[in-house]
Design a protein around this motif. Structure first.
Motif, mmCIF file in Angstrom:
data_model
loop_
_atom_site.group_PDB
_atom_site.id
_atom_site.type_symbol
_atom_site.label_atom_id
_atom_site.label_comp_id
_atom_site.label_asym_id
_atom_site.label_seq_id
_atom_site.Cartn_x
_atom_site.Cartn_y
_atom_site.Cartn_z
ATOM 1 N N PHE A 83 0.832 -1.199 0.000
ATOM 2 C CA PHE A 83 0.000 0.000 0.000
ATOM 3 C C PHE A 83 0.870 1.255 0.000
ATOM 4 O O PHE A 83 0.537 2.254 -0.637
ATOM 5 C CB PHE A 83 -0.951 -0.004 1.202
ATOM 6 C CG PHE A 83 -2.095 -0.965 1.052
ATOM 7 C CD1 PHE A 83 -2.878 -0.952 -0.091
ATOM 8 C CD2 PHE A 83 -2.378 -1.886 2.039
ATOM 9 C CE1 PHE A 83 -3.931 -1.848 -0.251
ATOM 10 C CE2 PHE A 83 -3.426 -2.795 1.895
ATOM 11 C CZ PHE A 83 -4.206 -2.768 0.749
ATOM 12 N N GLY A 84 1.978 1.211 0.728
ATOM 13 C CA GLY A 84 2.876 2.354 0.730
ATOM 14 C C GLY A 84 3.409 2.669 -0.649
ATOM 15 O O GLY A 84 3.558 3.834 -1.036
ATOM 16 N N LEU A 86 1.913 2.448 -3.374
ATOM 17 C CA LEU A 86 0.918 3.172 -4.166
ATOM 18 C C LEU A 86 1.088 4.675 -4.026
ATOM 19 O O LEU A 86 0.559 5.447 -4.836
ATOM 20 C CB LEU A 86 -0.497 2.759 -3.747
ATOM 21 C CG LEU A 86 -0.882 1.294 -4.015
ATOM 22 C CD1 LEU A 86 -2.286 1.021 -3.493
ATOM 23 C CD2 LEU A 86 -0.783 0.964 -5.497
ATOM 24 N N GLY A 87 1.837 5.095 -3.008
ATOM 25 C CA GLY A 87 2.106 6.513 -2.822
ATOM 26 C C GLY A 87 2.952 7.124 -3.917
ATOM 27 O O GLY A 87 3.062 8.347 -4.014
ATOM 28 N N LEU A 91 -2.486 9.314 -5.423
ATOM 29 C CA LEU A 91 -2.723 9.015 -4.015
ATOM 30 C C LEU A 91 -4.195 8.730 -3.719
ATOM 31 O O LEU A 91 -4.508 8.142 -2.685
ATOM 32 C CB LEU A 91 -2.197 10.160 -3.147
ATOM 33 C CG LEU A 91 -0.667 10.194 -3.093
ATOM 34 C CD1 LEU A 91 -0.161 11.568 -2.690
ATOM 35 C CD2 LEU A 91 -0.142 9.138 -2.132
ATOM 36 N N MET A 94 -4.304 5.047 -3.580
ATOM 37 C CA MET A 94 -3.758 4.540 -2.319
ATOM 38 C C MET A 94 -4.788 4.665 -1.208
ATOM 39 O O MET A 94 -5.009 3.731 -0.423
ATOM 40 C CB MET A 94 -2.484 5.309 -1.960
ATOM 41 C CG MET A 94 -1.778 4.810 -0.697
ATOM 42 S SD MET A 94 -2.505 5.308 0.900
ATOM 43 C CE MET A 94 -2.324 7.093 0.794
ATOM 44 N N GLY A 98 -6.617 1.723 0.710
ATOM 45 C CA GLY A 98 -6.432 1.652 2.158
ATOM 46 C C GLY A 98 -7.748 1.573 2.903
ATOM 47 O O GLY A 98 -7.873 0.842 3.893
ATOM 48 N N SER A 277 0.531 2.570 7.252
ATOM 49 C CA SER A 277 0.443 2.688 5.792
ATOM 50 C C SER A 277 0.506 4.140 5.345
ATOM 51 O O SER A 277 1.115 4.459 4.317
ATOM 52 C CB SER A 277 -0.845 2.047 5.288
ATOM 53 O OG SER A 277 -0.867 0.665 5.559
ATOM 54 N N SER A 281 3.134 5.749 2.702
ATOM 55 C CA SER A 281 2.692 6.440 1.495
ATOM 56 C C SER A 281 3.201 7.872 1.463
ATOM 57 O O SER A 281 3.568 8.385 0.395
ATOM 58 C CB SER A 281 1.165 6.427 1.410
ATOM 59 O OG SER A 281 0.678 5.104 1.359
#
Length: 606
Positions: A83-84, A86-87, A91, A94, A98, A277, A281
């Motif tokens: 998930f991080g 995806l930053g 966003l 993300m 999340g 997370s 991100s």
């Protein structure tokens, strides 16, 4: 053709979950042709993000954090890392991912029991059931314990109700457009007695639920945030996520944790994945911004040397000062995040309470520092790119807008740093509770013993070589933390009959204690990976630029002389100059996918 070689710096940065990071990079390549968020209206942006979410659902990434018996991969660290990553991109994706798999799915898994897992988890992973996480209320954000939404048990079911406007659920991701169900946090009432905040799975596209669209926001407009109100909505008794508290058919309440207060904090403690997370991100978005700004500064020229060529921006000390200390701190935070994710993954749900609380405090502190750093650094990167950085096409404007809320969601940063400080003060609890002469005398003796322990030598101007001594740097950070916490404990011990007023008057001290603790943790994580000469130099820059930023404290408390303070500044300048040739390599090592660096301002310099 042979595969391109990975930079050893990237190998260090990718760390324990390198394969997860590589898989995430490969998958986001599928999003290369989507339209930039700034080119879309709200509805088109929301539709695009949902389509991307559906694409993610077809991969293994959503399953990483869920139990294997329900089709998951049981890799909590891998889930948070993915998930991080995806930053690096939009966003909004993300955040929506999340909400779906981290907050909604995580709450069902961690607060529910087998009946909820069997019924919902597979649907949540596959996206057959889109959900929301309805905790925040209009009148209560950080103060979750006093939420006003009620869940009253009567006639074999719970009645979910919004008693007044301040109890309206606010800013709820997935609520306005796509969500079908929400995990709703409400005050459980049974037999006329309130048992505190509990969580319930509640359908939201049913009569009695009013949904309002929050509309356009400063950023993250691909997320369909909404407001939820409940008008006596009935849900079955089994809707209660009952891991920490249950209600029998006759209304009898039971819990494995007797104390309502302890039960509440235990329940919240299980939900820290979202906070971790967000920190990851924020770090990825900051790394993307720094990559853009450094690449631009390596090619953009401004002003001529006398009788010479135009000067590249990054050759100016002032420009190095803008970007390189921030880059060094990003490295430190990246490694501290990796260590935090490792602890989260390895601790397990049955960890001793003390270890769980330490993890929660570390997550809170890193989230606060990482998101404040993101806000500051992305603004600096925008300024470093001048007018080009202000154009939406060059990506930094959206990064600024989308990350701005990170400082207040998943916990307001000011509140989170206070949580860190309160955790640090637990070792002084006996002094707050026992004010006998014996306790006072023991406290004084212990403070005297601490005062004569070996300390880092006071730095004078002539001691500049000591600046690059890792042990000296570490002691400076450790002593600052110890001194700030000790003096805060003494200050709060005088609370007497007005503890709130005393604590309120010391809030600046409380926040300093939390920040000093986190900065020490970051230095330790960085130093543990600084065997490489280049990383060692970047670590020095993080340590010394941090000391420089707080040099007033170090001078006020006798750890730096005025000439020593000047030596710190000179050393930071020298390190910036020495790292300037490696700046491009340092940002490229983050391995931000190139499609997320496709800015016209860089094409013009090629």
């Amino acid at each position: 053709m042979s595969e391109p070689q990975t930079d050893p710096l990237t190998t260090v940065l990718d760390g324990r979950w390198a394969e997860i990071r590589q898989a995430a990079r490969a998958h986001v390549a599928d999003f290369a042709d989507v339209r930039a968020p700034g080119d879309l209206g709200i509805e088109a942006h929301r539709a695009q993000v949902l389509e991307q979410l559906q694409s993610l659902a077809k991969t293994d990434l959503p399953a990483l954090g869920f139990d294997a018996q329900y089709g998951g991969k049981a890799d909590v660290g891998g889930a948070v890392t993915a998930f991080g990553m995806l930053g690096f991109g939009d966003l909004s994706l993300m955040v929506k991912a999340g909400v779906q798999w981290g907050l909604f799915g995580g709450a069902v898994q961690l607060l529910g029991t087998a009946r909820h897992h069997e019924r919902y988890l597979r649907q949540i992973m596959s996206l057959d059931l889109l959900g929301c996480f309805a905790m925040t209320e209009h009148g209560h954000g950080s103060d979750v314990q006093h939420l006003r939404t009620t869940a009253t048990y009567e006639d074999g079911s719970f009645v979910i109700n919004t008693p007044d406007a301040s109890a309206k659920k606010e800013y709820i991701g997935n609520a306005a457009r796509d969500g079908e169900m929400a995990v709703v946090f409400a005050q459980l009432i049974t037999g006329g007695e309130s048992r505190g905040v509990h969580a319930f799975v509640v359908p939201i596209r049913v009569p009695g639920v009013t949904i309002e669209d929050c509309g356009r926001k400063a950023g993250l407009n691909g997320v369909d945030n909404g407001r939820l109100s409940f008008d006596h909505v009935r849900v079955p008794r089994e809707a209660l996520l009952n891991r920490f508290g249950d209600v029998a058919g006759d209304g009898t309440y039971s819990s494995p944790i007797e104390s309502d207060n302890r039960r509440f904090f235990t329940m919240l403690g299980t939900l820290i994945r979202g906070r971790v997370s967000v920190a990851g991100s924020a770090g990825a978005a900051t790394e993307r911004a720094l990559t853009l700004a450094v690449r631009y500064a390596e090619g953009r020229r401004q002003f001529f040397k006398p009788g010479g060529d135009e000067v590249v921006l990054l050759d100016y000390l002032a420009h190095q000062r803008k970007l390189l200390p921030a880059l060094a701190k990003s490295y430190g935070l990246h490694f501290a995040q990796e260590d935090l994710v490792g602890k989260l993954n390895d601790l397990g749900s049955d960890a001793p309470e003390e270890e769980q609380r330490e993890l929660e405090a570390r997550a809170a502190g890193l989230k606060a520092v990482a998101t404040w750093h993101a806000t500051s650094t992305i603004q600096t990167a925008r300024e470093a790119c001048g007018g080009a950085g202000y154009l939406a096409e060059n990506l930094l404007a959206d990064l600024k807008a989308d990350t701005d809320v990170f400082t207040t969601f998943e916990g307001d940063n000011t509140v989170l740093l206070q949580l860190v400080a309160k955790g640090l003060l637990t070792s002084y609890k006996e002094y707050f509770e026992e004010l006998s002469p014996v306790a006072v005398a023991r406290f004084v003796v212990e403070q005297f013993v601490d005062s004569v322990r070996e300390k880092a030598p006071m730095l004078r101007g002539a001691d500049a070589d000591a600046l690059l001594d890792c042990d000296w740097q570490r002691k400076m950070f450790e002593e600052r933390e110890e001194h700030v916490i000790d003096s805060l404990a003494r200050r709060l011990r005088k609370a007497g009959e007005a503890p709130f007023d005393t604590f309120n008057a010391a809030q600046d001290h409380v926040l300093r204690a939390g920040r000093a603790h986190v900065e020490r943790l970051v230095l330790e994580s960085f130093a543990a990976r600084a065997d490489d000469p280049l990383l060692s130099k970047v670590c020095d820059l993080y340590a010394l630029s941090s000391i420089e930023a707080d040099r007033a404290w170090f001078m006020e408390h006798g750890r730096l002389t005025p000439s020593g303070s000047k030596a710190v500044t000179a050393a930071v300048n020298k390190l910036c100059a020495e790292l300037r040739p490696d700046a491009r390599r340092l940002v490229d090592a983050f391995a931000v996918p190139e499609q997320f660096l496709a800015a016209p301002m860089l094409d013009e310099l090629a």
